[in-house]
Design a protein around this motif. Sequence first.
Motif, PDB file in Angstrom:
ATOM      1  N   ARG A 155      37.184  38.248  35.565  1.00 59.56           N
ATOM      2  CA  ARG A 155      37.989  39.487  35.133  1.00 59.56           C
ATOM      3  C   ARG A 155      37.365  40.697  35.212  1.00 59.56           C
ATOM      4  O   ARG A 155      36.427  41.027  34.640  1.00 59.56           O
ATOM      5  CB  ARG A 155      38.336  39.033  33.795  1.00 59.56           C
ATOM      6  CG  ARG A 155      39.622  39.986  33.093  1.00 59.56           C
ATOM      7  CD  ARG A 155      39.515  39.672  31.547  1.00 59.56           C
ATOM      8  NE  ARG A 155      39.824  38.458  31.075  1.00 59.56           N
ATOM      9  CZ  ARG A 155      40.887  37.772  31.234  1.00 59.56           C
ATOM     10  NH1 ARG A 155      42.138  38.565  31.572  1.00 59.56           N
ATOM     11  NH2 ARG A 155      41.231  36.578  30.848  1.00 59.56           N
TER      12      ARG A 155
ATOM     13  N   CYS B 167      44.890  36.426  29.332  1.00 58.85           N
ATOM     14  CA  CYS B 167      45.524  37.007  30.621  1.00 58.85           C
ATOM     15  C   CYS B 167      46.790  37.657  30.012  1.00 58.85           C
ATOM     16  O   CYS B 167      47.096  38.634  30.536  1.00 58.85           O
ATOM     17  CB  CYS B 167      45.487  36.129  31.977  1.00 58.85           C
ATOM     18  SG  CYS B 167      43.948  35.570  32.326  1.00 58.85           S
TER      19      CYS B 167
ATOM     20  N   LYS C 258      42.479  33.870  47.971  1.00 62.17           N
ATOM     21  CA  LYS C 258      41.343  34.434  47.395  1.00 62.17           C
ATOM     22  C   LYS C 258      40.461  35.533  48.393  1.00 62.17           C
ATOM     23  O   LYS C 258      39.349  35.913  47.973  1.00 62.17           O
ATOM     24  CB  LYS C 258      40.184  33.420  46.733  1.00 62.17           C
ATOM     25  CG  LYS C 258      40.699  32.755  45.553  1.00 62.17           C
ATOM     26  CD  LYS C 258      39.822  31.777  45.020  1.00 62.17           C
ATOM     27  CE  LYS C 258      40.019  30.913  43.959  1.00 62.17           C
ATOM     28  NZ  LYS C 258      41.065  29.975  44.095  1.00 62.17           N
TER      29      LYS C 258
ATOM     30  N   SER D  52      45.579  37.805  40.850  1.00 65.49           N
ATOM     31  CA  SER D  52      45.238  36.514  40.416  1.00 65.49           C
ATOM     32  C   SER D  52      45.770  35.539  41.562  1.00 65.49           C
ATOM     33  O   SER D  52      46.434  35.969  42.639  1.00 65.49           O
ATOM     34  CB  SER D  52      45.633  35.981  39.115  1.00 65.49           C
ATOM     35  OG  SER D  52      47.362  35.553  39.487  1.00 65.49           O
ATOM     36  N   SER D  53      45.020  34.370  41.612  1.00 68.13           N
ATOM     37  CA  SER D  53      45.230  33.386  42.812  1.00 68.13           C
ATOM     38  C   SER D  53      46.584  32.691  42.394  1.00 68.13           C
ATOM     39  O   SER D  53      46.971  31.683  43.275  1.00 68.13           O
ATOM     40  CB  SER D  53      44.321  32.624  42.989  1.00 68.13           C
ATOM     41  OG  SER D  53      43.777  31.757  41.732  1.00 68.13           O
TER      42      SER D  53
ATOM     43  N   PHE E 146      41.546  42.391  38.395  1.00 72.44           N
ATOM     44  CA  PHE E 146      41.648  40.860  38.915  1.00 72.44           C
ATOM     45  C   PHE E 146      41.626  40.113  37.493  1.00 72.44           C
ATOM     46  O   PHE E 146      40.725  40.228  36.576  1.00 72.44           O
ATOM     47  CB  PHE E 146      40.392  40.500  39.410  1.00 72.44           C
ATOM     48  CG  PHE E 146      40.428  41.209  40.933  1.00 72.44           C
ATOM     49  CD1 PHE E 146      41.097  40.560  42.073  1.00 72.44           C
ATOM     50  CD2 PHE E 146      40.047  42.455  41.161  1.00 72.44           C
ATOM     51  CE1 PHE E 146      40.898  41.026  43.211  1.00 72.44           C
ATOM     52  CE2 PHE E 146      40.029  43.146  42.567  1.00 72.44           C
ATOM     53  CZ  PHE E 146      40.472  42.488  43.589  1.00 72.44           C
ATOM     54  N   TYR E 147      42.372  39.022  37.254  1.00 72.64           N
ATOM     55  CA  TYR E 147      42.404  38.216  36.201  1.00 72.64           C
ATOM     56  C   TYR E 147      42.442  36.700  36.660  1.00 72.64           C
ATOM     57  O   TYR E 147      43.072  36.570  37.671  1.00 72.64           O
ATOM     58  CB  TYR E 147      43.423  38.623  35.327  1.00 72.64           C
ATOM     59  CG  TYR E 147      44.911  38.308  35.781  1.00 72.64           C
ATOM     60  CD1 TYR E 147      45.742  37.364  35.376  1.00 72.64           C
ATOM     61  CD2 TYR E 147      45.517  39.319  36.625  1.00 72.64           C
ATOM     62  CE1 TYR E 147      46.906  37.070  35.942  1.00 72.64           C
ATOM     63  CE2 TYR E 147      46.864  39.235  37.118  1.00 72.64           C
ATOM     64  CZ  TYR E 147      47.602  38.004  36.604  1.00 72.64           C
ATOM     65  OH  TYR E 147      48.906  37.895  37.419  1.00 72.64           O
ATOM     66  N   PRO E 148      42.037  35.849  35.754  1.00 76.18           N
ATOM     67  CA  PRO E 148      41.892  34.404  36.059  1.00 76.18           C
ATOM     68  C   PRO E 148      43.310  33.805  36.177  1.00 76.18           C
ATOM     69  O   PRO E 148      43.468  33.056  37.226  1.00 76.18           O
ATOM     70  CB  PRO E 148      41.162  33.813  35.004  1.00 76.18           C
ATOM     71  CG  PRO E 148      40.405  34.998  34.200  1.00 76.18           C
ATOM     72  CD  PRO E 148      41.392  36.119  34.567  1.00 76.18           C
ATOM     73  N   LYS E 149      44.287  33.958  35.386  1.00 77.73           N
ATOM     74  CA  LYS E 149      45.550  32.864  35.551  1.00 77.73           C
ATOM     75  C   LYS E 149      46.433  33.461  34.643  1.00 77.73           C
ATOM     76  O   LYS E 149      46.343  33.985  33.396  1.00 77.73           O
ATOM     77  CB  LYS E 149      45.095  31.713  35.049  1.00 77.73           C
ATOM     78  CG  LYS E 149      46.175  30.594  35.333  1.00 77.73           C
ATOM     79  CD  LYS E 149      45.506  29.167  35.572  1.00 77.73           C
ATOM     80  CE  LYS E 149      46.600  28.234  36.124  1.00 77.73           C
ATOM     81  NZ  LYS E 149      47.153  28.441  37.137  1.00 77.73           N
TER      82      LYS E 149
ATOM     83  N   ARG F  53      39.969  39.043  46.331  1.00 83.32           N
ATOM     84  CA  ARG F  53      38.964  38.613  45.334  1.00 83.32           C
ATOM     85  C   ARG F  53      37.603  38.888  45.971  1.00 83.32           C
ATOM     86  O   ARG F  53      36.644  39.331  45.676  1.00 83.32           O
ATOM     87  CB  ARG F  53      39.053  37.464  44.861  1.00 83.32           C
ATOM     88  CG  ARG F  53      38.160  37.099  43.502  1.00 83.32           C
ATOM     89  CD  ARG F  53      38.652  35.835  42.756  1.00 83.32           C
ATOM     90  NE  ARG F  53      39.715  36.038  41.906  1.00 83.32           N
ATOM     91  CZ  ARG F  53      39.706  36.605  40.867  1.00 83.32           C
ATOM     92  NH1 ARG F  53      38.295  36.709  40.414  1.00 83.32           N
ATOM     93  NH2 ARG F  53      40.631  36.750  40.006  1.00 83.32           N
TER      94      ARG F  53
END
Length: 154
Positions: A117, A47, A98, A72-73, A38-41, A101
């Motif tokens: 992350r 990222c 999400k 990611s979203s 999972f990563y932010p962006k 997540r």
Amino acid sequence: MAALQKGDKIPHFKAKDTNGNDFDSATLLGKKPLVVYFYPKDNTPGCTAQACSFRDQYEDFTDLGAEVIGVSSDSVASHQKFAKQYQLPFILLSDANKKIRKLFGVPTGLLGLLPGRVTYVADKNGIIQLIFDSSMMPTKHIPKALEAIRKLVS
């Protein structure tokens, strides 16, 4: 929902992949080792560095029979652009609502402002063998995940 722990089974999930196709985790869970990160962006410095590190070592993962999935979203369109720009060979999933997540219980990072992350490594039975949570060291996820996969298949 509580965060997943080492020894837990990866939950079943569905999402749109980089090409806008429906991805179902059942196609891989229980069949091969998985690295779900999972990563932010998309297209942010950390990222991008993380995705390119996974790209550069992707063959090492696949040679060991493992698959890498980035989550990611970001939208499918964003993922398409990101994957094309950096020639990312692995699956990127759009988790716009999400749900995935939340299913994994990924915490938010940086004072709750950014999505966390976290990298999960599961054996071929879908049992989590490693959880690596580090927002500040995006490229450290790759050697940790690779080391865990090597231990699984040795």
